[in-house]
Design an enzyme around this catalytic site. Structure first.
Site, mmCIF file in Angstrom:
data_model
loop_
_atom_site.group_PDB
_atom_site.id
_atom_site.type_symbol
_atom_site.label_atom_id
_atom_site.label_comp_id
_atom_site.label_asym_id
_atom_site.label_seq_id
_atom_site.Cartn_x
_atom_site.Cartn_y
_atom_site.Cartn_z
ATOM 1 N N ASN A 10 0.854 -1.193 0.000
ATOM 2 C CA ASN A 10 0.000 0.000 0.000
ATOM 3 C C ASN A 10 0.896 1.251 0.000
ATOM 4 O O ASN A 10 1.729 1.417 0.895
ATOM 5 C CB ASN A 10 -0.899 -0.056 1.250
ATOM 6 C CG ASN A 10 -1.838 1.126 1.328
ATOM 7 O OD1 ASN A 10 -1.438 2.259 1.095
ATOM 8 N ND2 ASN A 10 -3.074 0.870 1.667
ATOM 9 N N HIS A 13 0.909 6.177 1.954
ATOM 10 C CA HIS A 13 1.644 7.102 2.823
ATOM 11 C C HIS A 13 2.860 7.746 2.166
ATOM 12 O O HIS A 13 3.430 8.687 2.710
ATOM 13 C CB HIS A 13 1.949 6.440 4.165
ATOM 14 C CG HIS A 13 0.656 6.146 4.858
ATOM 15 N ND1 HIS A 13 -0.201 7.157 5.239
ATOM 16 C CD2 HIS A 13 0.036 4.983 5.141
ATOM 17 C CE1 HIS A 13 -1.294 6.615 5.759
ATOM 18 N NE2 HIS A 13 -1.181 5.304 5.702
ATOM 19 N N HIS A 46 -5.584 3.614 -1.781
ATOM 20 C CA HIS A 46 -6.931 3.966 -1.319
ATOM 21 C C HIS A 46 -7.247 5.389 -1.766
ATOM 22 O O HIS A 46 -6.647 6.348 -1.278
ATOM 23 C CB HIS A 46 -6.950 3.856 0.211
ATOM 24 C CG HIS A 46 -8.298 4.084 0.831
ATOM 25 N ND1 HIS A 46 -8.535 3.923 2.165
ATOM 26 C CD2 HIS A 46 -9.480 4.489 0.310
ATOM 27 C CE1 HIS A 46 -9.789 4.193 2.436
ATOM 28 N NE2 HIS A 46 -10.389 4.558 1.327
ATOM 29 N N ARG A 48 -9.326 8.143 -1.261
ATOM 30 C CA ARG A 48 -10.306 8.572 -0.250
ATOM 31 C C ARG A 48 -11.193 9.685 -0.793
ATOM 32 O O ARG A 48 -10.778 10.445 -1.649
ATOM 33 C CB ARG A 48 -9.583 9.060 1.005
ATOM 34 C CG ARG A 48 -9.135 7.925 1.897
ATOM 35 C CD ARG A 48 -8.587 8.457 3.210
ATOM 36 N NE ARG A 48 -8.418 7.389 4.159
ATOM 37 C CZ ARG A 48 -9.321 7.056 5.081
ATOM 38 N NH1 ARG A 48 -10.435 7.739 5.196
ATOM 39 N NH2 ARG A 48 -9.091 6.060 5.902
ATOM 40 N N ARG A 52 -6.999 12.777 0.739
ATOM 41 C CA ARG A 52 -5.920 13.210 1.641
ATOM 42 C C ARG A 52 -4.553 12.654 1.248
ATOM 43 O O ARG A 52 -3.541 13.188 1.638
ATOM 44 C CB ARG A 52 -6.239 12.835 3.091
ATOM 45 C CG ARG A 52 -6.217 11.372 3.364
ATOM 46 C CD ARG A 52 -6.410 11.073 4.833
ATOM 47 N NE ARG A 52 -7.772 11.331 5.243
ATOM 48 C CZ ARG A 52 -8.321 10.768 6.322
ATOM 49 N NH1 ARG A 52 -7.587 9.971 7.087
ATOM 50 N NH2 ARG A 52 -9.567 10.995 6.655
ATOM 51 N N GLU A 73 -8.578 0.551 -3.413
ATOM 52 C CA GLU A 73 -9.465 0.571 -2.234
ATOM 53 C C GLU A 73 -10.367 1.779 -2.357
ATOM 54 O O GLU A 73 -9.893 2.889 -2.634
ATOM 55 C CB GLU A 73 -8.635 0.725 -0.959
ATOM 56 C CG GLU A 73 -7.991 -0.548 -0.516
ATOM 57 C CD GLU A 73 -7.194 -0.325 0.761
ATOM 58 O OE1 GLU A 73 -7.361 0.730 1.407
ATOM 59 O OE2 GLU A 73 -6.393 -1.187 1.089
ATOM 60 N N THR A 104 -8.494 3.473 8.235
ATOM 61 C CA THR A 104 -9.741 2.711 8.166
ATOM 62 C C THR A 104 -10.020 2.002 9.492
ATOM 63 O O THR A 104 -9.328 1.049 9.851
ATOM 64 C CB THR A 104 -9.658 1.682 7.008
ATOM 65 O OG1 THR A 104 -9.100 2.339 5.873
ATOM 66 C CG2 THR A 104 -11.021 1.140 6.660
ATOM 67 N N GLU A 154 -11.156 -9.549 2.582
ATOM 68 C CA GLU A 154 -9.912 -9.166 3.262
ATOM 69 C C GLU A 154 -10.233 -8.976 4.743
ATOM 70 O O GLU A 154 -11.085 -8.149 5.104
ATOM 71 C CB GLU A 154 -9.319 -7.875 2.670
ATOM 72 C CG GLU A 154 -8.034 -7.481 3.393
ATOM 73 C CD GLU A 154 -7.214 -6.414 2.672
ATOM 74 O OE1 GLU A 154 -7.342 -6.269 1.446
ATOM 75 O OE2 GLU A 154 -6.445 -5.731 3.378
ATOM 76 N N HIS A 192 -3.913 -4.617 7.538
ATOM 77 C CA HIS A 192 -4.080 -3.441 8.399
ATOM 78 C C HIS A 192 -3.240 -3.538 9.668
ATOM 79 O O HIS A 192 -3.396 -4.461 10.460
ATOM 80 C CB HIS A 192 -5.545 -3.162 8.789
ATOM 81 C CG HIS A 192 -5.760 -1.693 9.037
ATOM 82 N ND1 HIS A 192 -5.403 -1.095 10.209
ATOM 83 C CD2 HIS A 192 -6.226 -0.715 8.236
ATOM 84 C CE1 HIS A 192 -5.660 0.197 10.116
ATOM 85 N NE2 HIS A 192 -6.166 0.454 8.928
HETATM 86 N N1 PXP Z 1 -5.910 -3.287 3.713
HETATM 87 C C1 PXP Z 1 -6.905 -2.360 3.739
HETATM 88 C C2 PXP Z 1 -8.253 -2.765 3.233
HETATM 89 C C3 PXP Z 1 -6.662 -1.046 4.208
HETATM 90 O O1 PXP Z 1 -7.664 -0.158 4.231
HETATM 91 C C4 PXP Z 1 -5.357 -0.703 4.608
HETATM 92 C C5 PXP Z 1 -5.063 0.696 5.033
HETATM 93 O O2 PXP Z 1 -5.311 1.593 3.999
HETATM 94 C C6 PXP Z 1 -4.353 -1.679 4.540
HETATM 95 C C7 PXP Z 1 -4.664 -2.971 4.114
HETATM 96 C C8 PXP Z 1 -2.931 -1.390 4.936
HETATM 97 O O3 PXP Z 1 -2.892 -1.047 6.270
HETATM 98 P P1 PXP Z 1 -1.517 -0.492 6.877
HETATM 99 O O4 PXP Z 1 -1.223 0.777 6.154
HETATM 100 O O5 PXP Z 1 -1.842 -0.293 8.318
HETATM 101 O O6 PXP Z 1 -0.472 -1.539 6.641
#
Ligand code: PXP
Length: 250
Positions: A10, A13, A46, A48, A52, A73, A104, A154, A192
């Protein structure tokens, strides 16, 4: 059973850091390409509602440049549905979204929002988009996912990662849900809040075929890359003292 456990990265960030200055650096597309070359099996981003981090243009560029799948996402809204269809993504993971949350918080309540989620799934499926639903490790929610005939589920691992006292209980719940998901012929993904130690445990659950990890890896990349970035900057400073182009031509 020793099936491969895929890793999705992901990149949200990287975009968070870029957006802090409103410029182009660091570019999440570059991060996605590095992840791809490092062996990532997919890239997760994602989009949003408040934009952001990841932007609409990022999604378009990712679709164009990646060789591995992009897992978009998004919340189950009409606006996001249109974007998913127009950008021709092949995979979507539906997630809940609250404007004020930092990340999330919890999974989709599929039971409560079945009509809306079902509508979005049908539309996405018309365009051959594979749909995953991000849910808490809860048998009732997974049963609802099965009824909606999605490709995968998931499981939200946030509770397991944050829970310091009763980690075993959370782990067993995820394991039970992963087994139930697989038994019902859905792919089981998880993600997550995962860090190295959490992954050591979660990766033991054979029914899980994909992990999606973002925040921790981007954080770790700071430490792994910080030294090299400083060394490179010092080299540039030293070399630039030796050859001063602008002053020479002035
Ligand atoms: N899976 C989903 C569905 C998420 O919403 C997120 C966060 O955007 C992640 C995985 C990844 O989470 P993290 O950034 O905490 O590793």
């Amino acid at each position: 059973m020793n099936n491969k456990l895929k890793l999705g990265i992901n990149i949200d960030h990287v975009a968070t850091i870029r957006n802090a200055r409103g410029g182009l650096h660091p570019d999440p597309i570059k991060a996605a390409l590095i992840a791809q070359s490092a062996g990532a099996d997919n890239i997760t981003a994602h989009l949003r509602e408040d934009r952001r981090h990841i932007s609409d243009i990022d999604i378009k560029k990712l679709v164009k440049k990646l060789k591995i799948p992009l897992n978009l996402e998004m919340s189950p809204t009409n606006e996001m549905l249109k974007i998913a269809i127009n950008t021709k993504v092949k995979r979507v993971c539906l997630v809940p979204e609250k404007r004020k949350e930092l990340t999330t918080e919890g999974g989709l309540n599929v039971l409560k929002n079945k009509k809306r989620i079902s509508y979005i799934i049908k539309k996405l499926k018309n365009y051959n988009i594979k749909v995953s639903l991000f849910v808490d490790p809860c048998i009732k929610q997974i049963t609802a996912c099965k009824e909606l005939k999605v490709f995968s589920v998931e499981l939200h691992t946030g509770e397991f990662c944050e829970n310091k006292r009763n980690k075993k209980k959370e782990f067993l719940q995820i394991k039970k849900c992963a087994e139930f998901t697989k038994k019902n012929n859905l792919e089981c993904h998880a993600g997550h809040g995962l860090k190295y130690d959490d992954v050591k445990e979660i990766a033991k659950i054979n029914e899980i075929s994909e992990l999606n990890i973002g925040h921790f890896i981007i954080g770790e990349a700071v430490f792994f890359g910080l030294k090299n970035s400083i060394i490179k900057m010092k080299k540039i400073i030293e070399n630039s003292r030796k050859r001063n182009f602008y002053l020479k031509s002035a």
